[in-house]
Motif scaffolding. Structure first.
Motif, short mmCIF file in Angstrom:
data_model
loop_
_atom_site.label_atom_id
_atom_site.label_comp_id
_atom_site.label_asym_id
_atom_site.label_seq_id
_atom_site.Cartn_x
_atom_site.Cartn_y
_atom_site.Cartn_z
N THR A 10 0.84 -1.20 0.00
CA THR A 10 0.00 0.00 0.00
C THR A 10 0.87 1.25 0.00
OG1 THR A 10 -0.11 0.10 2.41
CG2 THR A 10 -1.76 -1.27 1.29
N GLY A 11 0.21 2.40 -0.17
CA GLY A 11 0.94 3.67 -0.19
C GLY A 11 1.62 3.98 1.13
N SER A 12 1.10 3.42 2.22
CA SER A 12 1.71 3.66 3.53
C SER A 12 2.81 2.66 3.85
CB SER A 12 0.63 3.62 4.62
OG SER A 12 -0.01 2.35 4.63
N GLY A 13 3.06 1.72 2.93
CA GLY A 13 4.13 0.76 3.14
C GLY A 13 3.67 -0.57 3.70
N GLY A 14 2.37 -0.73 3.95
CA GLY A 14 1.85 -1.99 4.49
C GLY A 14 1.60 -3.00 3.38
N ASN A 15 1.28 -4.21 3.79
CA ASN A 15 0.98 -5.28 2.84
C ASN A 15 -0.53 -5.54 2.80
OD1 ASN A 15 3.72 -5.85 2.19
ND2 ASN A 15 3.92 -6.97 4.12
N THR A 16 -1.02 -5.87 1.64
CA THR A 16 -2.43 -6.17 1.49
C THR A 16 -2.61 -7.28 0.45
OG1 THR A 16 -4.63 -5.25 1.00
CG2 THR A 16 -2.80 -4.44 -0.32
N THR A 17 -3.69 -8.01 0.56
CA THR A 17 -4.02 -9.07 -0.41
C THR A 17 -5.47 -8.93 -0.81
OG1 THR A 17 -4.64 -10.63 1.34
CG2 THR A 17 -2.34 -10.66 0.59
N GLY A 18 -5.83 -9.54 -1.91
CA GLY A 18 -7.21 -9.48 -2.36
C GLY A 18 -7.37 -10.10 -3.73
N VAL A 19 -8.52 -9.85 -4.31
CA VAL A 19 -8.84 -10.38 -5.64
C VAL A 19 -9.37 -9.24 -6.49
CG1 VAL A 19 -10.26 -12.02 -6.94
CG2 VAL A 19 -9.37 -12.65 -4.70
N VAL A 20 -8.94 -9.20 -7.74
CA VAL A 20 -9.39 -8.17 -8.67
C VAL A 20 -9.87 -8.85 -9.95
CG1 VAL A 20 -7.10 -7.84 -9.68
CG2 VAL A 20 -8.80 -6.01 -9.82
N GLU A 21 -10.92 -8.32 -10.56
CA GLU A 21 -11.45 -8.86 -11.81
C GLU A 21 -10.91 -8.00 -12.96
OE1 GLU A 21 -15.77 -10.26 -13.69
OE2 GLU A 21 -15.67 -8.78 -12.09
N ALA A 22 -10.35 -8.63 -13.96
CA ALA A 22 -9.76 -7.89 -15.08
C ALA A 22 -9.72 -8.77 -16.32
CB ALA A 22 -8.34 -7.43 -14.72
N GLN A 23 -9.53 -8.12 -17.47
CA GLN A 23 -9.49 -8.84 -18.74
C GLN A 23 -8.23 -9.68 -18.90
OE1 GLN A 23 -11.81 -9.11 -20.90
NE2 GLN A 23 -13.23 -7.41 -20.62
N SER A 24 -7.13 -9.20 -18.33
CA SER A 24 -5.85 -9.89 -18.48
C SER A 24 -4.97 -9.60 -17.27
CB SER A 24 -5.14 -9.44 -19.76
OG SER A 24 -4.82 -8.06 -19.69
N LEU A 25 -3.82 -10.26 -17.23
CA LEU A 25 -2.88 -10.04 -16.14
C LEU A 25 -2.39 -8.60 -16.13
CD1 LEU A 25 -1.12 -11.16 -13.83
CD2 LEU A 25 0.57 -11.82 -15.55
N GLU A 26 -2.11 -8.06 -17.33
CA GLU A 26 -1.65 -6.67 -17.43
C GLU A 26 -2.73 -5.71 -16.95
OE1 GLU A 26 -1.44 -8.92 -19.77
OE2 GLU A 26 0.73 -9.27 -19.82
N SER A 27 -4.00 -6.00 -17.32
CA SER A 27 -5.10 -5.14 -16.89
C SER A 27 -5.25 -5.17 -15.37
CB SER A 27 -6.40 -5.58 -17.55
OG SER A 27 -6.32 -5.47 -18.95
N ALA A 28 -5.04 -6.36 -14.79
CA ALA A 28 -5.12 -6.48 -13.33
C ALA A 28 -4.04 -5.64 -12.66
CB ALA A 28 -4.99 -7.94 -12.92
N GLN A 29 -2.83 -5.69 -13.21
CA GLN A 29 -1.73 -4.90 -12.64
C GLN A 29 -2.00 -3.41 -12.79
OE1 GLN A 29 1.47 -6.60 -14.93
NE2 GLN A 29 1.99 -8.13 -13.35
N ASP A 30 -2.55 -3.00 -13.95
CA ASP A 30 -2.88 -1.59 -14.15
C ASP A 30 -3.98 -1.15 -13.18
OD1 ASP A 30 -1.04 -1.50 -16.18
OD2 ASP A 30 -2.52 -1.77 -17.78
N SER A 31 -4.95 -2.04 -12.95
CA SER A 31 -6.03 -1.71 -12.03
C SER A 31 -5.51 -1.51 -10.61
CB SER A 31 -7.08 -2.83 -12.05
OG SER A 31 -8.09 -2.59 -11.10
N LEU A 32 -4.59 -2.36 -10.20
CA LEU A 32 -4.01 -2.22 -8.86
C LEU A 32 -3.20 -0.93 -8.75
CD1 LEU A 32 -2.84 -5.92 -8.34
CD2 LEU A 32 -4.75 -4.78 -7.21
N ALA A 33 -2.46 -0.62 -9.80
CA ALA A 33 -1.67 0.61 -9.80
C ALA A 33 -2.57 1.84 -9.70
CB ALA A 33 -0.80 0.67 -11.05
N ALA A 34 -3.74 1.77 -10.39
CA ALA A 34 -4.68 2.89 -10.34
C ALA A 34 -5.24 3.08 -8.95
CB ALA A 34 -5.81 2.65 -11.34
N ARG A 35 -5.24 2.02 -8.15
CA ARG A 35 -5.73 2.10 -6.78
C ARG A 35 -4.62 2.49 -5.79
NH1 ARG A 35 -8.95 -3.55 -6.20
NH2 ARG A 35 -9.17 -2.83 -4.04
N GLY A 36 -3.46 2.81 -6.31
CA GLY A 36 -2.35 3.23 -5.46
C GLY A 36 -1.61 2.09 -4.81
N LEU A 37 -1.72 0.88 -5.40
CA LEU A 37 -1.06 -0.29 -4.85
C LEU A 37 0.12 -0.70 -5.73
CD1 LEU A 37 -4.21 -2.46 -3.97
CD2 LEU A 37 -2.88 -1.00 -2.42
#
Length: 414
Positions: A10-37
Motif C-alpha cells: 500500500t501507499g503507507s508501506g503496508g501489505n495487502t491481499t485481495g482479488v481483482v477482476e480484469a481482462q488480463s494479467l496486465e489489466s489487473a496490474q494496471d487496475s491495482l496501480a490505479a488504486r495506489g497499490l
C-alpha cells in the motif's frame, strides 16, 4: 472476466491481499496501480475469494452457479446508501463493502466496480457491466441519481423497490405452492388411473360382455395413445417446447407472453397492478430527478419489467414529441388503468406530478399485496372444480360399466 489474486504494497508501506477482476494479467496490474497499490504477486484464480487457482471444470461450474440473493443486494444497497449519506467517498465505501459482503459473486463485482471508477468510468456504467447482479432498472436509477445529484435519495427508493418486489415474488410463490401441489397430484393421479387402474377394469368389462360407455372409450383411447405413441409424443412435446422457448426469447414473443399474462384470470390483475406500481414508483423518482418525460419513457421502457407495456412507451414517443402531454396519449393504451391515467392527468393540471405518482405507487403496492394475499382463496374454487371434474370423469368411466354389469346380473337371476 477472470479473477486475479494479488499481494501488494500500500501507499503507507503496508501489505495487502485481495482479488481483482480484469481482462488480463496486465489489466489487473494496471487496475491495482490505479488504486495506489504496488503489486508484488498477481496470479489468476477461478473464484472471487481466491481459494483456487487451478481453473478446473468443477471451479468453473461452481463459479457459474453463484447467484446473488435479493437479500444480499438489498443489504448492499442499504449499506451503500448509509455510507454515502454519512459523507464517505464512493471508493472508500466500496472498499468497506467488499470486505463485509459474504456473496462471492457480489464481492468480485464490487472489486471490478471500484477499479472501473478509478479508471474514470461513471458509477452507473460500472454497475451496468454486471447485468447478472444489477438489473437495468438498478443501473438506470443510479444514472438518474448521478444526473440529478440525488444519489442517496435514489438508493433509498431502490431499496424499497427491490425489497418490495422480493417480498411480492415470495408471497406469490407461497400462494402458488398449494395449487402447484394439487395440480401435480392431479396429473400423477390421472396417469396412474389411465395406465394402471382403468385397464384392469376394462379387461373385466370386456370379458363380461359389457358395452363400454363414452367416458370409458375416451380413457381407452388415451391409454392407447400413451402406450403406442409415447415416443412420438415426447418428440412433439420436446420440439414444441424448444420452438416456444426460442420464440419467447424474441421481442415479439416477449410482448405476446406479457400481454397474455395480464389477461390470465386471477393472476393477470396481479401482474398488471404490479406493473402500474413499478411504473408510478420509477416515474416519480425520474420526475424528482429532473429527467424529461421523453428521457423517462426511454428509461421506463427498459425497466418496467413488462415488454407489452414497454411497447406502449415506444409508441407514445411520437405523440409526446408533438407536445400533447402524457395523460392524453396514455388513454389510448389499454395496458394502463383509468385510475393511473386520471392521477397523471391531475398531476399535469396541478403541476404536482411527483406527488400524484407517489400516491399512485402506494395505492397499487397495497393493491398487489391484497391481491396476492387473496390469491389462494380465489384459486381454491378453481382447484376444487378441476378436482371434481377429474374424479367425476373417472368415476363415470369405471362405474357406468359396473352398473350395466349389475343390471345384467339382476336380469339373469330373474
Amino acid at each position: 472476466m477472470p479473477y486475479y489474486r494479488y499481494k501488494a504494497i500500500t501507499g503507507s508501506g503496508g501489505n495487502t491481499t485481495g482479488v481483482v477482476e480484469a481482462q488480463s494479467l496486465e489489466s489487473a496490474q494496471d487496475s491495482l496501480a490505479a488504486r495506489g497499490l504496488i503489486p508484488t504477486d498477481v496470479a489468476e484464480t477461478s473464484a472471487p475469494d481466491g481459494t483456487s487457482g487451478g481453473g478446473g471444470l468443477f471451479d468453473r461450474l461452481n463459479k457459474s452457479m453463484q447467484v446473488v440473493k435479493p437479500q444480499d443486494l438489498i443489504l448492499f444497497t442499504k449499506q451503500f446508501k448509509t455510507m454515502l449519506n454519512a459523507g464517505i467517498p464512493v471508493l472508500q465505501s466500496l472498499d468497506v463493502l467488499e470486505a463485509q459482503t459474504e456473496s462471492l459473486k457480489l464481492k468480485g463485482a464490487i472489486v471490478s466496480i471500484a477499479a472501473d471508477i478509478k479508471s474514470g468510468t461513471t458509477l452507473s456504467r460500472a454497475f451496468a457491466k454486471h447485468p447478472g447482479i444489477f438489473s437495468e432498472l438498478y443501473c438506470n436509477m443510479i444514472r438518474a441519481g448521478e444526473i440529478s445529484g440525488t444519489l442517496t435519495e435514489v438508493l433509498e427508493r431502490l431499496i424499497y423497490i427491490v425489497d418490495h418486489e422480493f417480498k411480492t415474488k415470495k408471497d406469490i410463490k407461497s400462494a402458488m405452492t398449494y395449487p402447484a401441489v394439487v395440480v401435480t397430484a392431479l396429473v400423477i393421479a390421472f396417469f396412474v388411473l389411465i395406465l394402471f387402474v382403468l385397464p384392469q377394469f376394462v379387461t373385466m368389462f370386456q370379458k363380461a360382455g359389457a358395452t363400454l360407455p363414452l367416458p370409458t372409450r375416451i380413457c381407452l383411447g388415451i391409454y392407447a395413445v400413451l402406450v403406442n405413441y409415447w415416443h412420438v409424443g415426447l418428440v412433439v412435446l420436446g420440439g414444441g417446447l424448444f420452438l416456444l422457448s426460442a420464440y419467447l426469447r424474441t421481442e415479439a414473443g416477449k410482448i405476446m407472453r406479457d400481454g397474455l399474462l395480464m389477461r390470465v384470470p386471477i393472476l393477470g390483475p396481479v401482474f398488471k397492478k404490479a406493473a402500474m406500481a413499478r411504473f408510478a414508483s420509477i416515474f416519480a423518482i425520474l420526475q424528482a430527478s429532473g429527467i424529461t418525460v421523453l428521457e423517462a419513457m426511454d428509461i421506463l421502457s427498459g425497466t418496467i419489467g413488462n415488454h407489452y407495456i414497454a411497447r406502449d412507451f415506444r409508441n407514445l414517443r411520437a405523440k409526446l414529441e408533438q407536445g400533447r402531454g402524457l395523460s392524453g396519449p396514455l388513454k389510448s393504451c389499454p395496458s394502463f388503468t383509468p385510475m393511473m391515467v386520471s392521477m397523471i392527468s391531475i398531476g399535469e393540471e396541478t403541476g404536482n406530478m411527483e406527488e400524484m405518482l407517489k400516491e399512485a405507487a402506494h395505492h397499487y403496492d397495497y393493491e398487489v399485496e391484497y391481491a396476492v394475499s387473496k390469491m389462494s382463496e380465489l384459486l381454491g374454487p378453481v382447484l376444487v372444480a378441476g378436482l371434481t371434474g377429474v374424479v367425476g370423469f373417472f368415476a363415470l368411466a369405471i362405474f357406468l360399466p359396473l352398473v350395466e354389469l349389475m343390471e345384467n346380473a339382476m336380469k339373469g337371476k330373474m
